[in-house]
Enzyme design. Structure first.
Site, PDB file in Angstrom:
ATOM      1  N   GLN A  12       3.000   9.255  -5.555  1.00 50.66           N
ATOM      2  CA  GLN A  12       4.724   9.500  -5.535  1.00 50.66           C
ATOM      3  C   GLN A  12       4.941   8.560  -6.684  1.00 50.66           C
ATOM      4  OE1 GLN A  12       8.950   7.710  -3.984  1.00 50.66           O
ATOM      5  NE2 GLN A  12       7.587   6.618  -5.137  1.00 50.66           N
ATOM      6  N   ALA A  82      -3.864   1.640  -4.150  1.00 48.07           N
ATOM      7  CA  ALA A  82      -3.687   1.599  -3.238  1.00 48.07           C
ATOM      8  C   ALA A  82      -3.388   2.053  -1.948  1.00 48.07           C
ATOM      9  CB  ALA A  82      -2.558   0.505  -3.368  1.00 48.07           C
ATOM     10  N   SER A 125       4.566  -5.768  -5.672  1.00 48.56           N
ATOM     11  CA  SER A 125       5.449  -5.675  -5.347  1.00 48.56           C
ATOM     12  C   SER A 125       5.798  -6.401  -4.675  1.00 48.56           C
ATOM     13  CB  SER A 125       4.282  -4.570  -3.694  1.00 48.56           C
ATOM     14  OG  SER A 125       5.637  -4.690  -2.588  1.00 48.56           O
ATOM     15  N   GLU A 127       7.402  -6.626  -2.188  1.00 47.01           N
ATOM     16  CA  GLU A 127       6.734  -7.141  -0.932  1.00 47.01           C
ATOM     17  C   GLU A 127       5.995  -8.664  -0.887  1.00 47.01           C
ATOM     18  OE1 GLU A 127       7.964  -4.864   2.319  1.00 47.01           O
ATOM     19  OE2 GLU A 127       6.391  -5.405   3.115  1.00 47.01           O
ATOM     20  N   TYR A 149      -0.685  -6.266   3.502  1.00 42.71           N
ATOM     21  CA  TYR A 149      -0.909  -5.791   1.727  1.00 42.71           C
ATOM     22  C   TYR A 149       0.049  -6.369   1.397  1.00 42.71           C
ATOM     23  CZ  TYR A 149       2.007  -2.731  -1.262  1.00 42.71           C
ATOM     24  OH  TYR A 149       2.961  -1.987  -2.370  1.00 42.71           O
TER      25      TYR A 149
HETATM   26  P1  NAP Z   1       1.059   5.913  -2.804  1.00 38.04           P
HETATM   27  O1  NAP Z   1       2.386   7.540  -2.754  1.00 38.04           O
HETATM   28  O2  NAP Z   1       1.201   5.731  -1.173  1.00 38.04           O
HETATM   29  O3  NAP Z   1       0.398   6.681  -3.491  1.00 38.04           O
HETATM   30  C1  NAP Z   1      -1.035   5.882  -3.114  1.00 38.04           C
HETATM   31  C2  NAP Z   1      -1.685   6.746  -4.227  1.00 38.04           C
HETATM   32  O4  NAP Z   1      -3.733   5.895  -4.389  1.00 38.04           O
HETATM   33  C3  NAP Z   1      -2.749   8.064  -4.118  1.00 38.04           C
HETATM   34  O5  NAP Z   1      -2.732   8.871  -4.798  1.00 38.04           O
HETATM   35  C4  NAP Z   1      -4.114   7.887  -3.316  1.00 38.04           C
HETATM   36  O6  NAP Z   1      -4.383   8.687  -3.783  1.00 38.04           O
HETATM   37  C5  NAP Z   1      -4.723   6.748  -3.826  1.00 38.04           C
HETATM   38  N1  NAP Z   1      -5.570   5.832  -3.244  1.00 38.04           N
HETATM   39  C6  NAP Z   1      -5.174   5.102  -2.482  1.00 38.04           C
HETATM   40  N2  NAP Z   1      -6.947   4.827  -1.688  1.00 38.04           N
HETATM   41  C7  NAP Z   1      -7.642   5.159  -2.517  1.00 38.04           C
HETATM   42  C8  NAP Z   1      -9.405   4.642  -3.280  1.00 38.04           C
HETATM   43  N3  NAP Z   1      -9.598   3.706  -1.674  1.00 38.04           N
HETATM   44  N4  NAP Z   1      -9.344   5.139  -4.206  1.00 38.04           N
HETATM   45  C9  NAP Z   1      -8.546   5.840  -4.777  1.00 38.04           C
HETATM   46  N5  NAP Z   1      -7.249   6.050  -4.628  1.00 38.04           N
HETATM   47  C10 NAP Z   1      -6.438   5.711  -3.060  1.00 38.04           C
HETATM   48  O7  NAP Z   1       2.129   4.536  -3.242  1.00 38.04           O
HETATM   49  P2  NAP Z   1       2.834   5.162  -4.217  1.00 38.04           P
HETATM   50  O8  NAP Z   1       4.711   4.571  -3.595  1.00 38.04           O
HETATM   51  O9  NAP Z   1       2.839   5.645  -5.684  1.00 38.04           O
HETATM   52  O10 NAP Z   1       3.068   3.549  -4.935  1.00 38.04           O
HETATM   53  C11 NAP Z   1       1.720   3.455  -6.020  1.00 38.04           C
HETATM   54  C12 NAP Z   1       1.779   1.682  -6.424  1.00 38.04           C
HETATM   55  O11 NAP Z   1       3.655   0.938  -6.229  1.00 38.04           O
HETATM   56  C13 NAP Z   1       0.704   1.446  -4.896  1.00 38.04           C
HETATM   57  O12 NAP Z   1      -0.208  -0.039  -5.269  1.00 38.04           O
HETATM   58  C14 NAP Z   1       2.237   0.723  -4.452  1.00 38.04           C
HETATM   59  O13 NAP Z   1       1.424  -0.519  -3.133  1.00 38.04           O
HETATM   60  C15 NAP Z   1       3.201   0.124  -5.225  1.00 38.04           C
HETATM   61  N6  NAP Z   1       4.481  -0.216  -5.325  1.00 38.04           N
HETATM   62  C16 NAP Z   1       4.823   0.754  -4.549  1.00 38.04           C
HETATM   63  C17 NAP Z   1       6.350   0.429  -4.697  1.00 38.04           C
HETATM   64  C18 NAP Z   1       7.253   2.339  -4.050  1.00 38.04           C
HETATM   65  O14 NAP Z   1       8.234   1.883  -2.990  1.00 38.04           O
HETATM   66  N7  NAP Z   1       6.900   3.042  -4.207  1.00 38.04           N
HETATM   67  C19 NAP Z   1       7.067  -0.869  -4.530  1.00 38.04           C
HETATM   68  C20 NAP Z   1       6.368  -1.597  -5.169  1.00 38.04           C
HETATM   69  C21 NAP Z   1       4.674  -1.109  -5.154  1.00 38.04           C
HETATM   70  P3  NAP Z   1      -3.965   9.753  -2.264  1.00 38.04           P
HETATM   71  O15 NAP Z   1      -3.818  10.892  -2.752  1.00 38.04           O
HETATM   72  O16 NAP Z   1      -6.293  10.410  -1.667  1.00 38.04           O
HETATM   73  O17 NAP Z   1      -4.160   8.893  -1.053  1.00 38.04           O
HETATM   74  O1  G4F Z   2       9.823   2.743   4.206  1.00 33.75           O
HETATM   75  P1  G4F Z   2       9.157   1.574   4.901  1.00 33.75           P
HETATM   76  O2  G4F Z   2       7.882   2.090   5.076  1.00 33.75           O
HETATM   77  O3  G4F Z   2       8.351   0.459   3.785  1.00 33.75           O
HETATM   78  P2  G4F Z   2       8.514  -1.350   3.290  1.00 33.75           P
HETATM   79  O4  G4F Z   2       7.603  -1.936   4.522  1.00 33.75           O
HETATM   80  O5  G4F Z   2       9.398  -1.638   2.608  1.00 33.75           O
HETATM   81  O6  G4F Z   2       7.526  -0.395   1.580  1.00 33.75           O
HETATM   82  C1  G4F Z   2       7.471  -0.121   1.007  1.00 33.75           C
HETATM   83  O7  G4F Z   2       8.226  -0.958   0.053  1.00 33.75           O
HETATM   84  C2  G4F Z   2       7.540  -1.804  -1.102  1.00 33.75           C
HETATM   85  C3  G4F Z   2       8.372  -2.398  -2.193  1.00 33.75           C
HETATM   86  O8  G4F Z   2       8.267  -3.533  -1.459  1.00 33.75           O
HETATM   87  C4  G4F Z   2       5.895  -1.644  -1.426  1.00 33.75           C
HETATM   88  F1  G4F Z   2       5.371  -1.911  -1.900  1.00 33.75           F
HETATM   89  C5  G4F Z   2       5.274  -0.506  -0.252  1.00 33.75           C
HETATM   90  O9  G4F Z   2       4.139  -0.577  -0.532  1.00 33.75           O
HETATM   91  C6  G4F Z   2       6.099   0.328   0.042  1.00 33.75           C
HETATM   92  O10 G4F Z   2       6.567   1.628  -0.999  1.00 33.75           O
HETATM   93  O11 G4F Z   2      10.168   0.075   5.462  1.00 33.75           O
HETATM   94  C7  G4F Z   2      10.706  -0.417   5.315  1.00 33.75           C
HETATM   95  C8  G4F Z   2      11.986  -1.456   6.504  1.00 33.75           C
HETATM   96  C9  G4F Z   2      11.013  -1.574   7.151  1.00 33.75           C
HETATM   97  O12 G4F Z   2      11.430  -3.020   7.167  1.00 33.75           O
HETATM   98  C10 G4F Z   2      10.486  -1.404   8.268  1.00 33.75           C
HETATM   99  O13 G4F Z   2      10.321  -2.203   9.317  1.00 33.75           O
HETATM  100  O14 G4F Z   2      12.525  -0.177   6.825  1.00 33.75           O
HETATM  101  C11 G4F Z   2      11.767  -0.669   8.423  1.00 33.75           C
HETATM  102  N1  G4F Z   2      11.565   0.579   9.621  1.00 33.75           N
HETATM  103  C12 G4F Z   2      12.168   1.182  10.455  1.00 33.75           C
HETATM  104  N2  G4F Z   2      12.507   1.823  11.588  1.00 33.75           N
HETATM  105  C13 G4F Z   2      11.115   1.140   9.605  1.00 33.75           C
HETATM  106  C14 G4F Z   2      10.933   2.234  10.353  1.00 33.75           C
HETATM  107  N3  G4F Z   2       9.765   1.853   8.100  1.00 33.75           N
HETATM  108  C15 G4F Z   2       8.790   2.701   8.902  1.00 33.75           C
HETATM  109  N4  G4F Z   2       8.024   2.730   7.673  1.00 33.75           N
HETATM  110  N5  G4F Z   2       9.214   3.816   9.828  1.00 33.75           N
HETATM  111  C16 G4F Z   2       9.822   3.222  10.736  1.00 33.75           C
HETATM  112  O15 G4F Z   2      10.166   4.353  11.758  1.00 33.75           O
END
Ligand code: NAP
Ligand code: G4F
Length: 359
Positions: A12, A82, A125, A127, A149
């Site tokens: 994303q 990641a 993050s 998290e 994580y």
């Molecule tokens: P995402 O949609 O899950 O994207 C993860 C990316 O990492 C994908 O491009 C995936 O490739 C790649 N990847 C996973 N394993 C790999 C490997 N072994 N080698 C090379 N590439 C690999 O995550 P996102 O939501 O864009 O988040 C981006 C970053 O911000 C992540 O590090 C996440 O932990 C961090 N983050 C996200 C949030 C959030 O709310 N979105 C908040 C805080 C921090 P594939 O397409 O091949 O799977």
């Molecule tokens: O959408 P989630 O899976 O996101 P979560 O665990 O907050 O993690 C995301 O945000 C983090 C930043 O704080 C990133 F670092 C991480 O990479 C990721 O992008 O879950 C959000 C909440 C949780 O408390 C979970 O228990 O939603 C609750 N939940 C309730 N029902 C669910 C569900 N989560 C998921 N995925 N699926 C359910 O059915």
């Protein structure tokens, strides 16, 4: 022309960041990993796939990290790749530790040897805070990770600081709170809800299985958050910044807004499934982005209810287009089990199922 290397470009944030950097006239390079089914749909969706240079590689492979750095000769590196799904990290803790944690050292160490004056962004993050804090979390709040994580991210955070403080590298942590969009993966709760609401609205399924509705998160809009990543690397000094909205909402509020935006009552469709509760969940997160606002001039623009509506509208639009026979880049066709609309396959595992999921 400046060069930027993005790891996780197919995710994303990677896709939105690639679009932003192209607009700013960067030569954008991205590492993608070889999978049996390529996942370029987000890059295609944003119309950027043919404007960037894609380099094959895996984060767990030091050689491919080095190759990507040499080929891109980057001015800026955005390390976004990641294993980012918290729930999956309980099932794959070692792989998560390697991909999400150790890979930060792999990249920083390769950069130290090959391109020490680079500017480096680490995707840290919210998290990492876990449930340790009762007030809004800022850059000073102690970490209390509650999943493999989060523990891997804490490791990556400290490695980034250690390379900054011991080797003088320009390395920054973005402590980003949850950010969502129509490009969010289907396994995360926001997109799981908005996609299923769209299906229910169009008569394709009847219900959704969910876990902990009481959990609260600080949810923002992803395209705004990737802008903060770029801003951090344009700052005069390397530093760490919280990026958030400062507002908190429960999963139940998310569900209520999503269903009501299409004229449905959530209570008629939501099934609480104990199997979807995590072994340990973070009960509530809320970020204080004062520092990012003061130093970078960053602030959120999209409200929570607008974010949910943007996502529901886009999922309804996609399903309608699909039902009308249109072919377009989209993640649902490769993830959805048509036999049971509540199941989503992530790799070989089923998430969101009440029948096959076991821990
Ligand atoms: P995402 O949609 O899950 O994207 C993860 C990316 O990492 C994908 O491009 C995936 O490739 C790649 N990847 C996973 N394993 C790999 C490997 N072994 N080698 C090379 N590439 C690999 O995550 P996102 O939501 O864009 O988040 C981006 C970053 O911000 C992540 O590090 C996440 O932990 C961090 N983050 C996200 C949030 C959030 O709310 N979105 C908040 C805080 C921090 P594939 O397409 O091949 O799977
Ligand atoms: O959408 P989630 O899976 O996101 P979560 O665990 O907050 O993690 C995301 O945000 C983090 C930043 O704080 C990133 F670092 C991480 O990479 C990721 O992008 O879950 C959000 C909440 C949780 O408390 C979970 O228990 O939603 C609750 N939940 C309730 N029902 C669910 C569900 N989560 C998921 N995925 N699926 C359910 O059915």
């Amino acid at each position: 022309m400046r060069s930027a290397l993005i790891t996780g470009i197919t995710g994303q944030d990677g896709a939105y960041l690639a679009k932003l950097l192209l607009k700013k006239n960067y030569h954008v390079f991205g590492i993608y990993r070889r999978t049996s089914t390529p996942s370029f749909w987000r890059l295609q969706y944003l119309g950027v796939q043919n404007k960037i240079t894609l380099i094959p590689g895996d984060l767990m492979d030091t050689g491919s990290v080095i190759n990507a750095i040499i080929r891109s000769n980057p001015d800026e590196v955005y390390h976004l790749a990641a294993q980012s799904f918290v729930e999956a990290s309980f099932d794959q803790p070692s792989a998560t530790g390697d991909i999400t944690g150790i890979s930060v050292t792999r990249i920083l160490d390769a950069l130290k040897l090959l391109k020490k004056n680079v500017r480096f962004y680490q995707a840290s993050s919210s998290e990492m805070y876990g449930d340790g804090a009762s007030q809004a979390q800022n850059e000073e709040t102690p970490f209390h990770p509650a999943s493999p994580y989060a523990a891997a991210k804490v490791y990556g955070y400290w490695l980034t600081r250690i390379y900054r403080e011991s080797f003088g590298m320009f390395a920054c942590n973005g402590l980003l709170f949850n950010h969502e969009s129509p490009l969010r993966g289907l396994e995360f709760v926001t997109r799981k809800v908005t996609n299923t609401v769209a299906m229910i609205k169009l008569g394709l399924t009847k219900s959704i299985h969910l876990g902990n509705l009481k959990a609260k998160r600080d949810w923002g809009y992803a395209p705004e958050y990737v802008e903060s990543m770029w801003m951090m690397l344009q700052n005069d000094t390397p530093d760490d910044f919280v990026v958030a909205t400062g507002s908190q909402h429960s999963v139940q509020e998310l569900v209520e807004i999503a269903f009501s935006s299409v004229g449905l009552n959530w209570e008629d469709h939501v099934i609480i499934d104990k199997k979807l509760f995590r072994p340990l969940d973070v009960p509530a997160l809320k970020g204080d982005y004062t520092k990012a606002n003061k130093i970078l001039g960053w602030k959120p623009k999209t409200s929570f209810s607008d974010l949910v509506k943007i996502m529901v509208e886009e999922d309804v639009r996609r399903w309608r287009a699909s039902l009308n026979g249109k072919m377009f880049p989209w993640d649902v066709p490769s993830s959805l089990n048509i036999e049971n609309q509540n199941e989503f396959y992530v790799g070989s595992r089923v998430y969101g199922s009440s029948t096959k999921h076991s821990r």
